[in-house]
Write an enzyme that holds these catalytic residues in place. Structure first.
Site, PDB file in Angstrom:
ATOM      1  N   GLU A  67       0.831  -1.204   0.000  1.00  0.00           N
ATOM      2  CA  GLU A  67       0.000   0.000   0.000  1.00  0.00           C
ATOM      3  C   GLU A  67       0.864   1.253   0.000  1.00  0.00           C
ATOM      4  OE1 GLU A  67      -3.768   0.332   2.180  1.00  0.00           O
ATOM      5  OE2 GLU A  67      -2.830   1.986   3.281  1.00  0.00           O
ATOM      6  N   ASN A 487      21.332   3.047 -27.371  1.00  0.00           N
ATOM      7  CA  ASN A 487      20.569   1.804 -27.355  1.00  0.00           C
ATOM      8  C   ASN A 487      21.420   0.728 -28.011  1.00  0.00           C
ATOM      9  OD1 ASN A 487      18.506  -0.036 -27.081  1.00  0.00           O
ATOM     10  ND2 ASN A 487      16.980   1.179 -28.180  1.00  0.00           N
TER      11      ASN A 487
END
Length: 706
Positions: A67, A487
């Site tokens: 939570e 990348n």
């Protein structure tokens, strides 16, 4: 027994049924297939939270959930999203987000409960439960919140009355005064769309007439349509176990999850106890009072106390999972879960990219590789698409990507402060080589000249992926010479799909990178025949060698000359900020750089180099130079001018090596480029990229895009 069932996308999936009648796809356990990001390859399985719980309970696998509460500031939202990514790696079944009426929880503000929960689902791939209270809300307003939650992809609601604004609850005219009324309203207006959770109180609600009366109210909520219960915190295991027995005795049969609060500090304990109107047991008070000013000592005690209590709960056989009140902190809950053996960082990915938990993206199984390090940006820019995937096996004219004008959307902001970014990227840049050094330090992990570690770049806000370490030496060499990589993907031949670095998909397979387009069909067809001819389950994944970088026009000129001798093995796209585009690839045909074959499934190509998408990515990739780097410096300063020069004059390049069985040739391509650059200048006199030619009038199977 092996059965075939048809997936929602029309393909077929083999399922093996055991003697108990339960089905497992691909030999995976319920726990593996019910993690927070449900594997797309198991689309036949229901993605409802209550069904995930049921499967885990039937298999005996225990789980945990977490939570969080919405932060008060935009910077707090950035930090919380980062925490979602980190804590999501441990495999929570779901998270839930609290609802605070004073914080405009249903708005579009980045700190609202609605936006935090939506971000967790859409951008972090986490199954999420949104709290919703009756406090200060009319029925119409609540209906609007629920409709908005559905539109945003939220599928789970925790229905609560909520705490009163003042000391006593005041009835809301035209609203609801009890959680049971909210549950009934959800079922009336939205039928069975939402999975609904309600709260239980192991010692009875503080406003209830009696413990027994509160149990009756809880059963009313379940009878009205609640699917599971999460309890208020407690301090003794027997308190919860007695509560479960009492619930079962009156006919409450749904899952009941204990709310666990690891004590993390003296003040936070006092505040939470005050809000929940609970009493701290004397045996706990006696320990923490003498150490109340020692936060570390209290946290260590809280971890020990929570672990001991949770072990009793789990050993009882009555507790299917644990729900942790984190207070937006991660150290204590994570340590408790590690000691309990519930924190499992599974390296296996369902696909080679982060999977969104939005219902409409369940069928998405292919993406352009360009957004590999910016998955949240890709999801944002494709949020209005109706169909997934786009561009598979043919024309890649996909729907237009959404604009990314606001680079400071809170889920895209850098987690680092401006001061930290300046320390990493340079408080003052003196020349282009200063930028080369930043990239090199990021790749190598070495400290920069000011003694700081470069932990991120504008194109990647995370430390390097483990996969990049396979290319570390080569990447270091080229970045030092101005080939600024953003990348990369190594070629892999025969790694298990469970490999911690490059693996993806179900267990029992192997990963490869890369196969040429024509060769891939013959190879995969043979592989399919092999799979179908043996009784054992085999999966194959295929990935190409891929490299993407920024570099100068001088380097591009030499690169174009070198690439002639590597065709058709190497495909390339070369573009500048103005859209001048050179490529030897088909204008509209995507080139698959990741492939997979799995038992009973069609061939999957989850990652592609797509010419159409590359032009959209180009705009974003170039803009990041300005938006996230240049703007760190004053207008007209030398540092800003250097970044602007790179933005205006460099080219963005991607290279694909189409022959996966061989050692990647991409590094040799760059070595040849450097060798040509080091040669006498007259050899580079013709064929500059600005005119779209190579000195012989050719245009690389394409035209120069103006």
């Amino acid at each position: 027994m092996v059965n075939q069932v048809q997936r929602v996308d029309g393909s077929w999936l083999s399922c093996k049924s055991d003697s108990s009648g339960t089905s497992n796809s691909g030999g995976e356990s319920s726990k593996e297939s019910s993690r927070c990001s449900t594997p797309v390859l198991d689309a036949v399985r229901s993605d409802r939270l209550r069904d995930k719980m049921r499967r885990r309970m039937e298999s005996g696998d225990q789980w945990f959930s977490l939570e969080f509460f919405p932060p008060r500031t935009a910077s707090g939202a950035v930090n919380l999203i980062s925490r979602f990514d980190r804590m999501g790696s441990g495999g929570p079944l779901f998270i839930d987000i609290t609802w605070h009426p004073a914080g405009d929880p249903g708005s579009d503000k980045e700190t609202s409960s609605m936006m935090i929960a939506s971000t967790a689902v859409n951008y972090c791939g986490l199954e999420s439960v949104l709290h919703l209270t009756c406090c200060n809300q009319t029925k119409e307003k609540i209906t609007g919140h629920l409709a908005k939650a559905k539109h945003l992809g939220l599928k789970n609601i925790m229905a609560l009355r909520g705490d009163p604004v003042g000391s006593d609850w005041e009835e809301e005219e035209g609203g609801f005064n009890h959680a049971v009324d909210l549950v009934k309203h959800i079922r009336s207006e939205f039928d069975d769309y939402f999975d609904v959770c309600v709260a239980g109180y192991p010692t009875g609600h503080p406003e209830a007439e009696s413990y027994e009366d509160d149990l009756r109210h809880l059963k009313e909520k379940v009878d009205a349509g609640a699917d599971f219960i999460i309890t208020q915190l407690f301090f003794r295991a027997d308190t919860f176990l007695t509560f479960v027995d009492d619930c079962r005795a009156i006919g409450v049969t749904c899952p009941i999850l204990p709310g666990i609060f690891p004590i993390q500090g003296y003040q936070s304990l006092r505040q939470l106890v005050k809000l929940s109107k609970l009493e701290v047991p004397e045996e706990i008070t006696r320990v923490i009072e003498p150490i109340k000013d020692n936060d570390a000592a209290i946290r260590n005690y809280g971890i020990h106390q929570a672990v001991e209590m949770c072990r009793v709960l789990l050993d009882s056989g009555k507790v299917p999972g644990l729900h942790f009140y984190t207070l937006n902190r991660e150290v204590a809950p994570t340590e408790v879960l590690r000691q309990l053996g519930l924190w499992i960082e599974d390296p296996r990915r369902p696909l080679p990219w982060a999977v969104s938990a939005h219902p409409k993206r369940r069928v998405e199984d292919v993406r352009p590789i360009f957004w590999a390090s910016r998955p949240k940006s890709y999801i944002y820019r494709t949020q209005d698409w109706d169909d997934f995937p786009n561009g598979r096996w043919g024309n890649s004219s996909s729907p237009a990507f959404g604009e990314l004008n606001d680079y400071y959307l809170f889920y895209l902001k850098s987690k680092s402060s401006k001061e930290a970014l300046l320390q990493m990227w340079g408080e003052e840049l003196k020349r282009e080589e200063s930028v080369f050094e930043v990239f090199t330090c990021y790749i190598t992990g070495q400290l920069n000249r000011n003694g700081h570690k470069v932990m991120c770049l504008p194109w990647n806000d995370e430390p390097l992926a483990p996969e990049t370490n396979l290319l570390k030496d080569e990447l270091e060499k080229v970045n030092r010479r101005g080939v600024l990589t953003i990348n990369s993907q190594p070629n892999i031949n025969g790694k298990p799909s469970t490999d911690a670095v490059v693996g993806w998909g179900p267990a029992g397979g192997y990963v490869f990178q890369k196969v040429g387009t024509r060769f891939v069909w013959s190879f995969l067809m043979k592989a399919c025949l092999c799979v179908s001819s043996v009784s054992s389950v085999v999966s194959l994944c295929v990935q190409q060698a891929y490299l993407e970088f920024f570099t100068s026009s001088e380097n591009v000129n030499a690169l174009l000359k070198v690439l002639k001798k590597y065709e058709p093995r190497v495909n390339y796209h070369i573009v500048n900020v103005h859209g001048r585009n050179l490529t030897n690839a088909h204008e509209m045909q995507p080139n698959a750089v990741t492939w997979g074959i799995f038992p009973g499934r069609e061939i999957v190509q989850p990652t592609v180099v797509d010419p159409v998408s590359f032009m959209y990515w180009k705009d974003e990739a170039f803009a990041l130079w300005i938006e996230q780097w240049a703007k760190l410096y004053e207008d007209e300063s030398p540092s800003r001018m250097i970044i602007k020069y790179i933005h205006d004059n460099y080219f963005l390049v991607n290279l694909v090596d189409n022959d996966f069985p061989l050692k990647s040739c991409l590094w040799q391509v760059l070595d040849d480029m450097f060798e040509l650059l080091d040669a006498p200048l007259e050899t580079l006199a013709d064929g500059m990229p600005g005119d779209g030619s190579h000195g012989d009038g050719s245009h690389d199977n394409g035209t120069l895009a103006e």
